[in-house]
Design an enzyme around this catalytic site. Structure first.
Site, mmCIF file in Angstrom:
data_model
loop_
_atom_site.group_PDB
_atom_site.id
_atom_site.type_symbol
_atom_site.label_atom_id
_atom_site.label_comp_id
_atom_site.label_asym_id
_atom_site.label_seq_id
_atom_site.Cartn_x
_atom_site.Cartn_y
_atom_site.Cartn_z
ATOM 1 N N PHE A 19 43.344 51.535 40.203
ATOM 2 C CA PHE A 19 44.653 51.752 40.276
ATOM 3 C C PHE A 19 45.225 52.619 39.271
ATOM 4 O O PHE A 19 44.717 52.638 37.958
ATOM 5 C CB PHE A 19 45.192 50.307 39.909
ATOM 6 C CG PHE A 19 46.667 50.039 40.593
ATOM 7 C CD1 PHE A 19 47.840 50.680 39.801
ATOM 8 C CD2 PHE A 19 46.853 49.774 41.740
ATOM 9 C CE1 PHE A 19 49.066 50.638 40.430
ATOM 10 C CE2 PHE A 19 48.129 49.245 42.198
ATOM 11 C CZ PHE A 19 49.200 49.981 41.638
ATOM 12 N N HIS A 53 37.098 41.909 43.227
ATOM 13 C CA HIS A 53 37.391 41.220 41.904
ATOM 14 C C HIS A 53 38.426 40.111 42.584
ATOM 15 O O HIS A 53 38.616 39.883 43.594
ATOM 16 C CB HIS A 53 38.340 42.086 41.012
ATOM 17 C CG HIS A 53 39.357 42.880 41.511
ATOM 18 N ND1 HIS A 53 39.232 43.867 41.991
ATOM 19 C CD2 HIS A 53 40.632 42.159 41.467
ATOM 20 C CE1 HIS A 53 40.865 43.993 42.588
ATOM 21 N NE2 HIS A 53 41.416 43.127 41.998
ATOM 22 N N ASP A 55 41.698 37.987 41.234
ATOM 23 C CA ASP A 55 42.723 37.836 40.171
ATOM 24 C C ASP A 55 42.912 36.373 39.732
ATOM 25 O O ASP A 55 42.690 35.542 40.623
ATOM 26 C CB ASP A 55 44.008 38.388 40.991
ATOM 27 C CG ASP A 55 44.137 39.681 41.267
ATOM 28 O OD1 ASP A 55 43.447 40.463 40.620
ATOM 29 O OD2 ASP A 55 45.016 40.253 41.826
ATOM 30 N N HIS A 59 47.473 37.008 35.827
ATOM 31 C CA HIS A 59 47.446 38.508 36.399
ATOM 32 C C HIS A 59 49.049 38.552 36.675
ATOM 33 O O HIS A 59 49.600 39.578 36.512
ATOM 34 C CB HIS A 59 46.573 38.926 37.332
ATOM 35 C CG HIS A 59 46.881 40.398 37.705
ATOM 36 N ND1 HIS A 59 46.852 41.484 36.990
ATOM 37 C CD2 HIS A 59 46.838 41.052 39.134
ATOM 38 C CE1 HIS A 59 46.837 42.545 37.629
ATOM 39 N NE2 HIS A 59 47.006 42.140 39.162
ATOM 40 N N GLU A 172 40.310 41.041 46.323
ATOM 41 C CA GLU A 172 40.498 42.308 46.527
ATOM 42 C C GLU A 172 39.504 43.404 46.335
ATOM 43 O O GLU A 172 38.498 42.878 45.793
ATOM 44 C CB GLU A 172 41.767 42.737 45.673
ATOM 45 C CG GLU A 172 42.939 41.968 45.757
ATOM 46 C CD GLU A 172 44.042 42.140 44.681
ATOM 47 O OE1 GLU A 172 45.193 42.126 45.154
ATOM 48 O OE2 GLU A 172 43.883 42.524 43.552
#
Length: 208
Positions: A19, A53, A55, A59, A172
């Site tokens: 990101f 990963h 979350d 987060h 994700e």
């Protein structure tokens, strides 16, 4: 009969997309085999959101649970892979309604024909209403083959707030390119990082 395994984790290396503004994967050798040293030892730096990963609530909620303290149950067990390839910016209920009969408690949605190797600012995300309807059917974990369940430019993270409110877990950055639509066993355990907001996972699917 040997069960087939699908590795649904992207490779993690120094070119892995992250990101914008996030910490990329970096590695250096802290020790190398040679005179007086019998081992290779590396040092790595990365965001816990690199690659596949999970979350943690921390987060997306200031008082949320860390990844090391969450229950592992949602990350292990029967799941369904649903195809919504090229569905557009949001996964709406109509894109997955064909595959919700007798739904298991884990749902992974494939949106890419082939997963990109560079950052995709136009990634597909979940519509919040879709997550709410999945939760109403007993789903406890949702997954996606993009970098986020929210649009990349979202500042409100509406879908993350839905999973916070409904106590769902999320995976994700999965790679579902070669996975047929259907039911599998999911194994995607996060590391016990006791103060972190996420964790890399080695996500795999196993035939039932």
């Amino acid at each position: 009969m040997t069960k087939r395994i699908w590795d649904i984790s992207p490779p993690v290396h120094e070119g892995s997309p992250v990101f914008p503004g996030d910490t990329p994967y970096q590695q250096r050798w802290a020790a190398s085999i040679g005179p007086g040293c019998p081992v290779n030892v590396s040092e790595i730096t990365l965001s816990p959101h690199v690659g596949a990963h999970a979350d943690a609530p921390l987060h997306y909620a200031p008082d949320g649970t860390t990844i090391g303290d969450i229950d592992l149950t949602p990350f292990l067990g029967p799941c369904r892979v649903i195809h919504a390839i090229a569905c557009g910016p949001l996964i709406e209920w109509a894109h997955i309604a064909h595959a919700i009969k007798d739904l298991p408690s884990r749902v992974l949605v494939r949106t890419y024909q082939r997963a990109p190797v560079e950052w995709d600012g136009a990634l597909a995300a979940y519509a919040p209403a879709t997550i709410e309807r999945l939760a109403a059917l007993g789903v406890t974990l949702i997954g996606i083959d993009t970098a986020s369940i929210d649009p990349a430019d979202s500042k409100t993270l509406d879908s993350h707030q839905v999973i916070r409110r409904m106590n769902l877990r999320v995976l994700e950055n999965l790679v579902l390119d070669d996975v047929p639509e259907g039911d599998y066993e999911l194994i995607a355990l996060p590391l016990k990082l006791v103060s972190a907001d996420a964790s890399p996972v080695r996500a795999v699917l196993r035939s039932l």
